[in-house]
Design a protein around this motif. Structure first.
Motif, mmCIF file in Angstrom:
data_model
loop_
_atom_site.group_PDB
_atom_site.id
_atom_site.type_symbol
_atom_site.label_atom_id
_atom_site.label_comp_id
_atom_site.label_asym_id
_atom_site.label_seq_id
_atom_site.Cartn_x
_atom_site.Cartn_y
_atom_site.Cartn_z
ATOM 1 N N LEU A 27 10.098 -5.948 -17.696
ATOM 2 C CA LEU A 27 10.147 -5.406 -16.349
ATOM 3 C C LEU A 27 8.744 -5.423 -15.744
ATOM 4 O O LEU A 27 7.743 -5.393 -16.460
ATOM 5 N N PRO A 28 8.640 -5.470 -14.411
ATOM 6 C CA PRO A 28 7.318 -5.551 -13.778
ATOM 7 C C PRO A 28 6.511 -4.291 -14.026
ATOM 8 O O PRO A 28 7.050 -3.187 -14.126
ATOM 9 N N GLU A 29 5.185 -4.469 -14.112
ATOM 10 C CA GLU A 29 4.287 -3.350 -14.314
ATOM 11 C C GLU A 29 3.267 -3.306 -13.180
ATOM 12 O O GLU A 29 3.249 -4.158 -12.281
ATOM 13 N N LEU A 30 2.355 -2.344 -13.276
ATOM 14 C CA LEU A 30 1.440 -2.078 -12.175
ATOM 15 C C LEU A 30 0.492 -3.240 -11.907
ATOM 16 O O LEU A 30 0.057 -3.440 -10.769
ATOM 17 N N ASP A 31 0.164 -4.021 -12.937
ATOM 18 C CA ASP A 31 -0.790 -5.107 -12.721
ATOM 19 C C ASP A 31 -0.205 -6.246 -11.888
ATOM 20 O O ASP A 31 -0.904 -7.209 -11.563
ATOM 21 N N ARG A 32 1.068 -6.159 -11.517
ATOM 22 C CA ARG A 32 1.683 -7.181 -10.678
ATOM 23 C C ARG A 32 1.812 -6.743 -9.220
ATOM 24 O O ARG A 32 2.479 -7.402 -8.426
ATOM 25 N N VAL A 33 1.182 -5.629 -8.872
ATOM 26 C CA VAL A 33 1.211 -5.185 -7.480
ATOM 27 C C VAL A 33 0.539 -6.220 -6.582
ATOM 28 O O VAL A 33 0.906 -6.383 -5.408
ATOM 29 N N GLU B 244 6.505 2.919 -18.507
ATOM 30 C CA GLU B 244 7.512 3.536 -17.639
ATOM 31 C C GLU B 244 6.904 3.941 -16.302
ATOM 32 O O GLU B 244 7.488 3.727 -15.234
ATOM 33 N N VAL B 245 5.695 4.511 -16.356
ATOM 34 C CA VAL B 245 5.021 4.903 -15.122
ATOM 35 C C VAL B 245 4.619 3.662 -14.332
ATOM 36 O O VAL B 245 4.699 3.639 -13.095
ATOM 37 N N GLY B 246 4.183 2.606 -15.033
ATOM 38 C CA GLY B 246 3.828 1.372 -14.354
ATOM 39 C C GLY B 246 4.982 0.776 -13.578
ATOM 40 O O GLY B 246 4.831 0.331 -12.436
ATOM 41 N N VAL B 247 6.178 0.776 -14.197
ATOM 42 C CA VAL B 247 7.362 0.257 -13.506
ATOM 43 C C VAL B 247 7.688 1.117 -12.290
ATOM 44 O O VAL B 247 7.998 0.604 -11.205
ATOM 45 N N GLU C 78 0.933 -9.333 -6.681
ATOM 46 C CA GLU C 78 1.954 -10.282 -6.254
ATOM 47 C C GLU C 78 2.717 -9.747 -5.046
ATOM 48 O O GLU C 78 3.060 -10.500 -4.126
ATOM 49 N N LEU C 79 2.974 -8.452 -5.027
ATOM 50 C CA LEU C 79 3.644 -7.845 -3.879
ATOM 51 C C LEU C 79 2.765 -7.961 -2.635
ATOM 52 O O LEU C 79 3.271 -8.205 -1.524
ATOM 53 N N ALA C 80 1.472 -7.764 -2.836
ATOM 54 C CA ALA C 80 0.557 -7.892 -1.699
ATOM 55 C C ALA C 80 0.576 -9.317 -1.151
ATOM 56 O O ALA C 80 0.584 -9.523 0.073
ATOM 57 N N ASP C 81 0.618 -10.303 -2.040
ATOM 58 C CA ASP C 81 0.661 -11.694 -1.587
ATOM 59 C C ASP C 81 1.946 -11.987 -0.805
ATOM 60 O O ASP C 81 1.936 -12.701 0.210
ATOM 61 N N VAL C 82 3.059 -11.441 -1.284
ATOM 62 C CA VAL C 82 4.326 -11.648 -0.579
ATOM 63 C C VAL C 82 4.280 -11.012 0.801
ATOM 64 O O VAL C 82 4.750 -11.585 1.797
ATOM 65 N N ALA C 83 3.684 -9.805 0.901
ATOM 66 C CA ALA C 83 3.571 -9.138 2.206
ATOM 67 C C ALA C 83 2.665 -9.946 3.135
ATOM 68 O O ALA C 83 2.916 -10.032 4.347
ATOM 69 N N ARG C 84 1.596 -10.544 2.597
ATOM 70 C CA ARG C 84 0.724 -11.385 3.422
ATOM 71 C C ARG C 84 1.495 -12.591 3.935
ATOM 72 O O ARG C 84 1.342 -13.002 5.094
ATOM 73 N N ALA C 85 2.337 -13.164 3.055
ATOM 74 C CA ALA C 85 3.133 -14.316 3.470
ATOM 75 C C ALA C 85 4.107 -13.936 4.580
ATOM 76 O O ALA C 85 4.510 -14.790 5.380
ATOM 77 N N ALA C 86 4.502 -12.648 4.640
ATOM 78 C CA ALA C 86 5.405 -12.182 5.689
ATOM 79 C C ALA C 86 4.662 -11.884 6.985
ATOM 80 O O ALA C 86 5.284 -11.438 7.958
#
Length: 387
Positions: A258-264, A291-294, A266-274
């Motif tokens: 499952l995704p963890e905090l170090d992949r945030v 668990e907290v990271g997810v 990637e979310l930022a990149d997707v938001a930039r693409a939007a």
């Protein structure tokens, strides 16, 4: 059906037993008549003493009195007295087993007084010997055996009750865990699909605008938009497989993590693409539990989804700060913010709040100090030490 009927009506069980015992007693006296041969009166008294045992568990006190009333004249008429002893003992045993200790002792003393008085009258004297001792011993045995059986039944009933309560507790725990797991999976699917579909919708709209516009098509810009859509689809598929792997855990498949905090990022990149200007601020390097990271990842993901869908914002700031034993997550945009009187709609804020609580944290959401909307979560670094 027959067993149920027997359990509900104890007389159906005790009737055959009483009949067998009556037949055996009468036959015994006919074969061994003793001092006085058995006649019709003796048969009625002896048979009646056993017949009333049919209702011994329905009304034990009445049956005990009836047995005594029938056996006293039977013994006074000097029929073979030992033939009636089993009826008296069984009636006394039943009364002791179904009644309280005080009632059992008083009944035993009463029966013993009647028996000893009858023996004294029959023997025409007050001599105290082996027959009297035997009567005392048999009476005491019947009372003690009845109380022992009563205690045994109470003990077994208590064990069965504890087992049933434990089983109900286990079933309730299983239902609770199933409900929690279903809720967790529902949150994962909501966060994943809502975010991915929103991003895909934005990029698809941009691609449609490029194709349908008046100006010549910029193939590079169109390829970038379609590439972003394809990348978002791949990411969504990967995370969806990781979520569904939970349902297949019994098959031994580990699935994808499952995704963890170090992949945030990637979310930022997707938001930039939007089309958003995204600032990602990370402070501290303290380790956090998976668990907290997810939970933190999903909160950021849902908050960005809401910004893209509802905020009409130009920029968004993501802050991840590890301070002491807490992780502070903040997502703030410069959009139009909630209108006056608006309340939370949909499952987004509910899901983020549940995620924060699931690891022992808290979440707040509302209008920011400079307008826009702010989502802030305070999570423990280790879910096992949450408040």
């Amino acid at each position: 059906m027959l067993l149920d009927a027997l359990k509900k009506n104890r007389s159906l069980q005790d009737g055959p037993l009483a009949g067998v015992m009556a037949t055996a007693a009468v036959t015994y006296v006919l074969v061994h008549p003793g001092h006085r041969p058995l006649d019709a009166v003796g048969v009625l008294l002896l048979g009646g003493a056993y017949t009333v045992l049919t209702w011994r568990r329905r009304c034990p006190a009445v049956v005990m009195v009836a047995v005594v009333v029938l056996l006293v004249p039977y013994n006074l008429l000097e029929y073979r007295n030992e033939a009636g002893i089993p009826a008296g003992l069984l009636a006394l045993f039943t009364l002791s087993a179904l009644g309280g200790r005080r009632q059992a002792v008083l009944s035993g003393l009463g029966v013993l007084a009647v028996v000893l008085t009858g023996m004294t009258v029959v023997k025409s004297g007050v001599h105290f010997g082996a027959p009297q001792l035997g009567a005392i011993g048999w009476t005491a045995d019947a009372v003690i055996a009845g109380q022992a059986w009563r205690s045994h039944r109470a003990y077994v009933a208590a064990i069965i009750d504890r087992a049933e309560r434990a089983e109900r507790t286990r079933e309730e725990e299983v239902r609770r865990r199933v409900a929690e797991e279903r809720l967790r999976i529902a949150r994962d699917l909501h966060d994943l699909l809502s975010h991915s579909i929103t991003v895909i919708g934005v990029r698809a709209g941009a691609a449609a605008h490029l194709v349908g516009g008046d100006r010549p098509i910029d193939r590079a810009e169109l390829a970038e938009a379609l590439g972003d859509i394809a990348g978002t689809c791949r990411t969504a598929r990967k995370e969806l497989r990781a979520t569904l792997a939970v349902l297949r855990a019994a098959d031994g498949g580990a699935g994808e993590p499952l995704p963890e905090l170090d992949r945030v990022g990637e979310l930022a990149d997707v938001a930039r693409a939007a089309g958003l200007e995204v600032t990602l601020d990370e402070r501290g390097d303290t380790e956090i539990s998976a668990e907290v990271g997810v939970a933190a990842y999903r909160i950021v993901q849902e908050a960005l989804t809401n910004v893209i869908k509802h905020a009409d914002a130009r920029s968004v700031r993501i802050s991840l700060c590890r301070a002491d034993d807490r992780l502070l997550v903040t997502v703030e945009d410069d959009g139009r913010g909630p209108a006056a009187g608006d309340g939370p709609r949909g499952f987004g804020l509910v899901g983020m709040t549940e995620r924060a609580r699931s690891v022992g944290g808290t979440l707040r959401a509302g209008r920011g100090p400079r307008g826009g909307f702010v989502v802030g979560a305070e999570l423990p670094l280790d879910a096992g030490h949450g408040g």
